[in-house]
Design a protein around this motif. Structure first.
Motif, mmCIF file in Angstrom:
data_model
loop_
_atom_site.group_PDB
_atom_site.id
_atom_site.type_symbol
_atom_site.label_atom_id
_atom_site.label_comp_id
_atom_site.label_asym_id
_atom_site.label_seq_id
_atom_site.Cartn_x
_atom_site.Cartn_y
_atom_site.Cartn_z
ATOM 1 N N ARG A 77 2.753 8.453 17.110
ATOM 2 C CA ARG A 77 4.000 8.840 16.420
ATOM 3 C C ARG A 77 5.217 8.075 16.927
ATOM 4 N NH1 ARG A 77 2.662 15.329 16.075
ATOM 5 N NH2 ARG A 77 4.318 15.439 14.538
ATOM 6 N N PRO A 82 -5.573 13.100 -3.915
ATOM 7 C CA PRO A 82 -5.673 11.793 -4.579
ATOM 8 C C PRO A 82 -5.795 10.620 -3.601
ATOM 9 C CG PRO A 82 -3.386 12.420 -4.387
ATOM 10 C CD PRO A 82 -4.172 13.507 -3.687
ATOM 11 N N TYR A 107 9.795 19.884 12.064
ATOM 12 C CA TYR A 107 8.649 20.808 12.103
ATOM 13 C C TYR A 107 8.081 20.988 13.496
ATOM 14 C CZ TYR A 107 5.889 16.530 10.718
ATOM 15 O OH TYR A 107 5.345 15.283 10.586
ATOM 16 N N GLY A 111 8.039 8.173 8.333
ATOM 17 C CA GLY A 111 6.932 7.221 8.483
ATOM 18 C C GLY A 111 7.017 6.107 7.458
ATOM 19 N N TYR A 124 2.451 6.243 -7.351
ATOM 20 C CA TYR A 124 1.564 7.158 -8.084
ATOM 21 C C TYR A 124 1.858 8.617 -7.750
ATOM 22 C CZ TYR A 124 -2.000 8.310 -4.458
ATOM 23 O OH TYR A 124 -2.677 8.802 -3.360
ATOM 24 N N LYS A 181 14.292 10.772 14.020
ATOM 25 C CA LYS A 181 13.568 10.580 12.763
ATOM 26 C C LYS A 181 14.290 11.289 11.617
ATOM 27 C CE LYS A 181 8.938 9.637 14.583
ATOM 28 N NZ LYS A 181 7.499 9.941 14.506
ATOM 29 N N LEU A 205 -5.029 6.123 -3.503
ATOM 30 C CA LEU A 205 -4.395 5.008 -4.218
ATOM 31 C C LEU A 205 -5.383 4.349 -5.173
ATOM 32 C CD1 LEU A 205 -2.190 2.947 -4.806
ATOM 33 C CD2 LEU A 205 -2.823 1.742 -2.700
ATOM 34 N N THR A 248 6.064 4.979 15.843
ATOM 35 C CA THR A 248 6.610 4.068 14.842
ATOM 36 C C THR A 248 7.443 4.833 13.812
ATOM 37 O OG1 THR A 248 4.674 4.302 13.435
ATOM 38 C CG2 THR A 248 4.620 2.521 15.046
ATOM 39 N N LEU A 295 0.835 -1.208 0.000
ATOM 40 C CA LEU A 295 0.000 0.000 0.000
ATOM 41 C C LEU A 295 0.870 1.259 0.000
ATOM 42 C CD1 LEU A 295 -3.277 0.452 1.967
ATOM 43 C CD2 LEU A 295 -1.683 2.343 1.724
ATOM 44 N N LEU A 327 1.145 3.690 16.239
ATOM 45 C CA LEU A 327 1.153 4.459 14.978
ATOM 46 C C LEU A 327 0.566 5.856 15.210
ATOM 47 C CD1 LEU A 327 1.629 4.385 11.862
ATOM 48 C CD2 LEU A 327 -0.719 3.553 11.640
ATOM 49 N N SER A 364 9.598 14.930 13.292
ATOM 50 C CA SER A 364 9.354 15.553 14.595
ATOM 51 C C SER A 364 10.449 15.301 15.630
ATOM 52 C CB SER A 364 8.011 15.072 15.147
ATOM 53 O OG SER A 364 8.093 13.695 15.463
HETATM 54 N N1 NAP Z 1 -4.143 9.082 -0.268
HETATM 55 C C1 NAP Z 1 -3.502 7.933 -0.349
HETATM 56 O O1 NAP Z 1 -3.542 7.252 -1.377
HETATM 57 C C2 NAP Z 1 -2.717 7.451 0.828
HETATM 58 C C3 NAP Z 1 -2.145 6.168 0.803
HETATM 59 C C4 NAP Z 1 -1.350 5.772 1.883
HETATM 60 C C5 NAP Z 1 -1.154 6.620 2.956
HETATM 61 N N2 NAP Z 1 -1.756 7.845 2.968
HETATM 62 C C6 NAP Z 1 -1.543 8.773 4.084
HETATM 63 O O2 NAP Z 1 -0.148 8.929 4.247
HETATM 64 C C7 NAP Z 1 0.128 9.180 5.619
HETATM 65 C C8 NAP Z 1 1.213 8.249 6.099
HETATM 66 O O3 NAP Z 1 0.677 6.942 6.249
HETATM 67 P P1 NAP Z 1 1.513 5.822 7.007
HETATM 68 O O4 NAP Z 1 0.585 4.674 7.185
HETATM 69 O O5 NAP Z 1 2.824 5.636 6.326
HETATM 70 O O6 NAP Z 1 1.756 6.489 8.462
HETATM 71 P P2 NAP Z 1 3.123 7.040 9.059
HETATM 72 O O7 NAP Z 1 3.677 8.084 8.151
HETATM 73 O O8 NAP Z 1 4.003 5.901 9.425
HETATM 74 O O9 NAP Z 1 2.614 7.709 10.402
HETATM 75 C C9 NAP Z 1 2.088 9.001 10.384
HETATM 76 C C10 NAP Z 1 3.168 10.055 10.720
HETATM 77 O O10 NAP Z 1 2.568 11.338 10.581
HETATM 78 C C11 NAP Z 1 3.229 12.235 11.405
HETATM 79 N N3 NAP Z 1 2.269 13.079 12.131
HETATM 80 C C12 NAP Z 1 2.203 14.423 12.069
HETATM 81 N N4 NAP Z 1 1.243 14.885 12.853
HETATM 82 C C13 NAP Z 1 0.679 13.830 13.453
HETATM 83 C C14 NAP Z 1 -0.365 13.690 14.412
HETATM 84 N N5 NAP Z 1 -1.032 14.756 14.909
HETATM 85 N N6 NAP Z 1 -0.686 12.453 14.831
HETATM 86 C C15 NAP Z 1 -0.058 11.381 14.344
HETATM 87 N N7 NAP Z 1 0.958 11.453 13.429
HETATM 88 C C16 NAP Z 1 1.323 12.674 12.996
HETATM 89 C C17 NAP Z 1 4.102 11.418 12.371
HETATM 90 O O11 NAP Z 1 5.461 11.594 11.986
HETATM 91 P P3 NAP Z 1 6.334 12.743 12.759
HETATM 92 O O12 NAP Z 1 6.358 12.311 14.189
HETATM 93 O O13 NAP Z 1 7.655 12.740 12.099
HETATM 94 O O14 NAP Z 1 5.563 14.014 12.572
HETATM 95 C C18 NAP Z 1 3.647 9.994 12.153
HETATM 96 O O15 NAP Z 1 4.669 9.060 12.368
HETATM 97 C C19 NAP Z 1 -1.215 9.087 6.360
HETATM 98 O O16 NAP Z 1 -1.755 10.381 6.484
HETATM 99 C C20 NAP Z 1 -2.053 8.268 5.415
HETATM 100 O O17 NAP Z 1 -3.418 8.489 5.577
HETATM 101 C C21 NAP Z 1 -2.537 8.255 1.922
#
Ligand code: NAP
Length: 325
Positions: free
Chosen positions: A315, A264, A192, A151, A130, A177, A266, A317, A123, A312, A173
């Motif tokens: 924050r 967008p 940030y 992340g 994309y 990281k 996936l 992971t 995923l 997760l 953060s």
């Molecule tokens: N639209 C799509 O197609 C698509 C597909 C996949 C994922 N996504 C999105 O991509 C993002 C990353 O997904 P992931 O599964 O790989 O997760 P991830 O990046 O491993 O975890 C989220 C990260 O976001 C940061 N963050 C900033 N503010 C936060 C808050 N208030 N609460 C929690 N985390 C916060 C944290 O990093 P820091 O501590 O460094 O700030 C955290 O580790 C998610 O928003 C997800 O919904 C979108």
């Protein structure tokens, strides 16, 4: 008896239950997969909390996994019992020993990619494919901004950008990281939680800003991101880790430099079997050639899904997290 994670009401990780489960027989175009590893994704927390609506309650959870085909429907010709497969889209319910889904959502795993790697990367890696190659086709030498660079999606983006000769500025953060993102190919990082992101981006780009900014943090970074996009550039808002972006005044795009914005998903890109396969081929190719290394930060048992989601969301992971049935 198989087990799965299920929730009957929205709420925090405590609403997740680990229950006995008897999946239906696959329909004519469906396949039943015995999961060997399951991907944990931020989107799973949105369905659990109610930010995104599941089709019905009680509901299964999760859309990413890898395992072996255990049964195929009568119309399925491209897959057979025993095939090693992975998936990243389709009905909710991947947090399970067994998952039934349409065959069109599955890709076969090449030799050299194991179940854990596949569940950690399908995923998130297809998302990076994309975003960097289709939503905006990044070019060698360009400088881009990517939030939450340490992340799951973020560390793959750092490596993919490096492979393409793109200078990725990653926000993070903590110093730990930052070090991890840089070790995975980020050209520069910005903390940030304590630095002024637009000011640092101006400095790092000699006043030019970025032709594209990738923002999955959402509410907390929306304004910051707009200030980092170069005139006529693109802001890709693809997630809500800090909460959704709402109430946008379109005039802000004019004021900040005739900007473009897209939101967008996936499935909007991997929406046919052919597109899914082409995207997966590119992802697997980069893994097999060693240009992308899959960083599995944590492993939990399927029964510990609530604990994994808690980590997760808070924050704790880095890289990908997987659940093991
Ligand atoms: N639209 C799509 O197609 C698509 C597909 C996949 C994922 N996504 C999105 O991509 C993002 C990353 O997904 P992931 O599964 O790989 O997760 P991830 O990046 O491993 O975890 C989220 C990260 O976001 C940061 N963050 C900033 N503010 C936060 C808050 N208030 N609460 C929690 N985390 C916060 C944290 O990093 P820091 O501590 O460094 O700030 C955290 O580790 C998610 O928003 C997800 O919904 C979108």
């Amino acid at each position: 008896m198989a087990k799965r994670i299920q929730f009957s009401r929205h709420g925090g990780p405590e609403v997740l239950e680990y229950l006995d489960y008897q999946p239906a027989e696959p329909g004519p175009n469906e396949v039943r997969v015995r999961n060997r590893a399951i991907g944990l994704n931020f989107i799973d927390t949105y369905y659990r909390s109610g930010l995104y609506a599941p089709p019905a309650l009680p509901s299964g959870l999760g859309t990413e996994g890898a395992g072996e085909v255990e049964a195929v429907g009568s119309e399925v010709t491209e897959l057979a019992v025993g095939d090693r497969v992975a998936y990243a889209t389709g009905p909710l319910g991947a947090y399970s020993d067994l998952h039934v889904l349409p065959a069109s959502h599955l890709v076969k795993l090449p030799e050299g990619i194991d179940f854990e790697q596949a569940a950690a990367v399908m995923l998130k890696g297809l998302t990076v494919q994309y975003l960097l190659r289709q939503t905006y086709q990044v070019q060698p030498g360009q400088t881009i901004l990517w939030h939450a660079a340490a992340g799951g999606v973020g560390l793959l983006a750092c490596q993919w950008a490096r492979a393409l000769g793109v200078k990725l500025i990653g926000t993070v953060s903590s110093p730990q990281k930052a070090a991890l993102a840089e070790a995975n190919g980020a050209w520069a990082t910005i903390d940030y939680s304590r630095e002024d992101v637009p000011a640092r981006v101006l400095e790092l780009t000699n006043g030019e800003k970025c032709p594209v900014v990738y923002d999955s943090v959402g509410k907390d970074t929306w304004e910051i991101s707009l200030d980092c996009v170069a005139p006529r550039g693109l802001l890709v808002s693809f997630g809500n880790a800090s909460g959704p972006v709402t109430g946008v005044n379109l005039a802000v795009l004019a004021q900040k430099g005739s900007l473009y914005v897209t939101r967008p998903t996936l499935f909007g890109y991997a929406n046919t079997r052919e597109r899914l396969q082409a995207m997966a081929d590119e992802l697997f190719g980069l893994i097999l050639s060693g240009q992308i290394k899959v960083e599995i930060g944590r492993r939990y048992s399927l029964a510990e899904a609530a604990k994994a989601q808690e980590a997760l969301s808070s924050r704790q992971t880095t890289g990908s997290t997987i659940l093991l049935p």
